[in-house]
Design a protein around this motif. Structure first.
Motif, short mmCIF file in Angstrom:
data_model
loop_
_atom_site.label_atom_id
_atom_site.label_comp_id
_atom_site.label_asym_id
_atom_site.label_seq_id
_atom_site.Cartn_x
_atom_site.Cartn_y
_atom_site.Cartn_z
N ALA A 23 0.86 -1.18 0.00
CA ALA A 23 0.00 0.00 0.00
C ALA A 23 0.90 1.23 0.00
CB ALA A 23 -0.92 0.00 1.22
N ALA A 24 0.58 2.20 -0.85
CA ALA A 24 1.48 3.35 -0.99
C ALA A 24 0.70 4.61 -1.31
CB ALA A 24 2.51 3.08 -2.09
N VAL A 25 1.26 5.72 -0.92
CA VAL A 25 0.80 7.03 -1.38
C VAL A 25 1.92 7.61 -2.23
CG1 VAL A 25 -0.72 7.45 0.58
CG2 VAL A 25 1.67 8.19 0.71
N TYR A 26 1.58 8.32 -3.29
CA TYR A 26 2.60 8.82 -4.20
C TYR A 26 2.30 10.25 -4.61
CZ TYR A 26 -0.85 8.27 -7.93
OH TYR A 26 -1.97 8.39 -8.71
N GLY A 27 3.32 10.91 -5.11
CA GLY A 27 3.19 12.23 -5.72
C GLY A 27 4.10 12.31 -6.93
N ARG A 28 3.61 12.89 -8.01
CA ARG A 28 4.40 13.12 -9.20
C ARG A 28 4.43 14.63 -9.47
NH1 ARG A 28 7.41 9.59 -9.20
NH2 ARG A 28 8.09 10.19 -11.30
N ASN A 29 5.59 15.13 -9.91
CA ASN A 29 5.81 16.57 -10.05
C ASN A 29 5.40 17.27 -8.76
OD1 ASN A 29 6.37 19.13 -11.07
ND2 ASN A 29 4.51 19.24 -12.34
N PRO A 55 0.69 18.20 -14.90
CA PRO A 55 0.51 18.83 -13.59
C PRO A 55 0.90 17.92 -12.44
CG PRO A 55 -1.58 17.98 -14.38
CD PRO A 55 -0.58 17.76 -15.49
N ARG A 56 0.95 18.48 -11.25
CA ARG A 56 1.19 17.67 -10.06
C ARG A 56 0.01 16.73 -9.81
NH1 ARG A 56 2.36 20.94 -4.81
NH2 ARG A 56 0.22 21.70 -5.19
N THR A 57 0.33 15.49 -9.48
CA THR A 57 -0.70 14.53 -9.10
C THR A 57 -0.26 13.83 -7.82
OG1 THR A 57 0.30 12.79 -10.47
CG2 THR A 57 -1.44 14.11 -11.47
N VAL A 58 -1.24 13.54 -6.97
CA VAL A 58 -1.02 12.75 -5.77
C VAL A 58 -2.08 11.68 -5.73
CG1 VAL A 58 0.05 14.63 -4.47
CG2 VAL A 58 -2.42 14.31 -4.36
N GLY A 59 -1.74 10.55 -5.11
CA GLY A 59 -2.72 9.48 -5.09
C GLY A 59 -2.28 8.32 -4.21
N VAL A 60 -3.06 7.26 -4.28
CA VAL A 60 -2.79 6.04 -3.51
C VAL A 60 -2.78 4.85 -4.46
CG1 VAL A 60 -3.77 6.95 -1.37
CG2 VAL A 60 -5.24 5.73 -2.99
#
Length: 745
Positions: A705-711, A734-739
């Protein structure tokens, strides 16, 4: 061309680095290794069409695999995520998630025509994907990606003078395994990825892989008043593989695959660049555009391949058969705004004239066949030889629409091309001593094209038009290398290689009355490098310096006030630089990778003059003798960053039998020219993008299980432009965040 024609002018940095090679080779074991017991696994590649340790390959290359590849591709990223994640690699697109354009060592092609060729070849599961609409096939269930820098003219052939990007899918096996990955993030980004494989019988095994990516529309159209109108997509792909291996010395691997994409075409935004600078204008909003034209994009591709292997004892025979096809339609509001100065209201900013166009690929078919014979451990001498055949047929539709008249079609032309090519090749390696190996190869290629274009409707009022041309070329390409094993853990090598790109044709006659043909280009490349593992296999590094010279490089003069694309040949282009790959366990719980490159390119053609932008931009090139043109002699190649750097770091903390980890990745590329001419506004700013992932693994790594962010710094940079109209550009992602949740079985 002869190597004697090269004009050596090595950059001071490259020369200084070259002088360091003997010192690097003499370095037996770096001091003060970290206290740790974790070791790196050997990296197996097929860069020379055989499985071998990457350290033994006499060429500059980088691989991406495993967790690193999964992390970089998270959040619904398409193939462009590889840009700057590998030394000397850049990727960009004016089509968005389709039609990626690759640049290696600054050497690429910015042409956006659906008939464009590229000097960087993409090879997916041993099948060359020639048409640019095939090259954006999604990245999923891969064993590894190999980026081979420099000409690959022996074993991969024409249209590889800059390098090869090579994808290898996970293959079926008798062991049942697979995974399921689910993700959700910003802008309603949803991802589903999975694979399952195993035995069907004692002789047959299979693996089915699939990917689905979705993003909601989130960009408002302030002209029409429609909220959440653009930038969404649905992108899906499927791959099925079947392996027959009865253990009798014969095996057959069958692959069928397909992709369907439906979404937004690239959003071009009028007047987003501040005049006299390359800054975004004050008050810019990423989630707003003002369009009076349509924007849509669809793409369907499908393909199949059969890879057969016969183990005949002393030799093995390989047959690789491939089929690929694509169908696409992309329509966009190219002027990036609404109305025109002569048809108010208009905006944002100056809209000199409306432009709404589309490109379609109603028919495409590619067939390829290779037979290759290779020796099986002949002692000091090993070899391989083969024949290759390629056949492609395409039709390309070009449309123009009268936006001010309600979007009715007012222009149409169709290009047709048949391309056939064949080649014979051979390569060999010979151990001169236990530590010194000589290798080399040659490839003879014949390439023929039959091209025609018909214009039946002109947006400018010109009459019907029918033109044709049939260029052809033959070439002998190849390479030679010498590798010396200083120790069992340290190799140094030198490589010389020649590459070839077949003639290209541009037939976009909606706004012109002629076909442009670029002659074949050739390149000579010289490379020195060293590869080493140290700290008791807890670290490894690769380093190379290179210089190449391209004769008759194919370039694309785009846009301008005439809104017309034209292929041209530059008399000579020179590139030089250095590349570094480093990977190490600094402690048991900290794995770090570093990549860096310096790429210096220069166009050398005193008589090469082109039209600059159609208005609004500040051109810094000198004026040519012909009014309205500028000289590009001495300019760098477009989309060629001088500096590329990347860093990843993974730190883990055991939690009983489980693990918590933090993974960060960063990629940097320096400024780039969008076009052949030098302009203040159309110079892309340096771009630094970072990613972060926090995860928890349990049940022996079976679940994650992970949370992530790009840019994660939300960097906003113009990464490309449209130059015929006004200061129109398009942006990075754009910046994205997610699980994400992953289950492996």
């Amino acid at each position: 061309m002869s190597a004697l024609r090269l004009r050596p002018r090595p950059a001071p940095l490259a020369a200084a680095i070259a002088l360091l090679l003997p010192a690097l080779a003499a370095a037996q074991e770096p001091a003060a290794p970290p206290v740790t017991a974790t070791r790196l696994d050997a990296v197996t590649v097929t860069a020379e069409r055989r499985e071998e340790n990457a350290q033994d390959v006499p060429a500059s290359l980088t691989t991406l695999d495993g967790e690193k590849l999964d992390v970089l591709a998270s959040g619904g990223n398409d193939i462009r995520f590889l840009a700057a994640r590998v030394p000397s690699l850049n990727i960009e697109s004016s089509f968005g998630r389709s039609f990626p354009r690759f640049y290696v060592r600054g050497y690429g092609n910015s042409d956006f025509d659906l008939n464009a060729s590229q000097p960087v070849s993409l090879v997916y599961d041993d099948i060359v994907l020639e048409n640019p609409m095939l090259k954006g096939f999604p990245v999923f269930d891969l064993d590894r990606i190999e980026v081979l820098r420099g000409p690959q003219g022996t074993l991969f052939g024409r249209n590889t003078p800059a390098g090869v990007v090579k994808f290898e899918s996970v293959k079926p096996s008798q062991v049942a395994d697979g995974y399921l990955r689910l993700g959700y993030g910003s802008y309603g980004t949803a991802t589903f990825e999975g694979a399952f494989g195993g035995a069907l019988t004692e002789s047959w095994s299979a693996r089915i892989s699939g990917l689905y990516q979705h993003r909601d529309d989130y960009v408002d159209n302030t002209f029409s008043g429609e909220d959440d109108a653009y930038e969404g997509y649905d992108d899906s792909a499927l791959r099925a593989q079947f392996l027959f291996d009865p253990g009798t010395g014969f095996s057959a691997l069958f692959n069928v695959h397909a992709r369907h994409y439906n979404g937004t075409a690239r959003l071009f935004r009028a007047n987003i660049i501040e005049p006299g600078t390359n800054d975004l204008v004050d008050g810019f909003e990423r989630d707003e555009v003002a369009y009076d034209g349509r924007n849509e994009s669809t793409l369907d591709t499908e393909g199949a391949s059969a890879r057969l292997t016969w183990d005949l004892g002393r030799v093995s025979l390989y047959s690789v058969t491939g089929y690929e096809s694509a169908e696409t339609y992309n329509r966009g509001d190219i002027d990036g705004g609404y109305g025109a100065v002569f048809a108010p209201p208009s905006g944002p900013g100056l809209i000199p004239f409306p432009s709404e166009s589309a490109d379609g690929l109603p028919f495409h078919r590619q067939l390829s066949q290779e037979f290759r014979l290779a020796s099986n451990e002949w002692g000091r001498f090993d070899w391989q030889a083969g024949v290759f055949w390629f056949d492609e047929a395409i039709k390309i539709d070009s449309f123009d629409y009268a936006t001010l008249a309600g979007g009715v079609q007012d222009g149409y032309a169709q290009q047709k091309q048949d391309n056939t090519a064949w080649a014979v090749f051979a390569s060999a390696e010979y151990d001169l001593t236990d530590r010194l190996e000589l290798a080399g190869g040659l490839r003879y290629t014949r390439d023929e094209k039959d091209f025609s274009v018909v214009r039946t409707q002109s947006p400018t009022g010109a009459g019907p038009l029918s033109l044709s041309t049939s260029p052809d070329a033959t070439d002998t390409s190849g390479d030679a290398s010498l590798t010396y094993a200083v120790t069992d853990d340290l190799n140094v090598y030198g490589r010389i290689a020649r590459g070839f790109r077949a003639p290209s044709i541009q037939g976009r006659v909606l706004f012109g009355d002629s076909i442009s043909v670029a002659d074949a280009e050739t390149v000579w490349s010289y490379e020195l490098g060293t590869k080493a593992s140290f700290w008791d296999n807890r670290a490894r590094a690769g380093f190379a310096v290179y210089r190449y010279t391209v004769d008759d490089q194919q370039l694309t003069a785009v846009g301008g006030s005439a809104n017309f694309n034209q292929l041209i040949n530059a008399e000579e282009t020179v590139g030089q630089g250095a590349e570094l790959d480093f990977e190490a366990y600094l402690t048991d719980s900290l794995l770090v990778t570093v990549g860096a490159s310096y790429n210096d390119t220069e166009i050398r053609d005193a008589g090469l003059n082109i039209a600059p932008c159609g208005g609004g931009c500040t051109v810094t090139d000198p004026a040519a003798p012909v009014p309205g043109l500028v000289s590009i002699d001495g300019n760098p190649l477009p989309q060629a960053p001088r500096w590329v750097g990347n860093l990843t770091a993974r730190w883990s903390l055991p939690v009983g039998a489980d693990e918590f980890f933090v993974y960060t990745d960063w990629a940097y590329r320096s400024e780039v020219n969008f076009f052949l001419y030098d302009s203040v506004e159309f110079t892309g700013k340096p771009l630094l993008e970072g990613g972060l992932r926090l995860g928890y693994l349990w049940d022996n790594g079976r679940y994650e299980a992970a949370v992530y962010g790009r840019n994660i710094t939300d960097r906003e940079v113009v990464v490309g432009g449209i130059d015929f109209n006004n200061l129109t550009g398009f942006l990075n992602e754009p910046r994205t965040v997610g699980v994400e949740f992953t289950a492996r079985y």
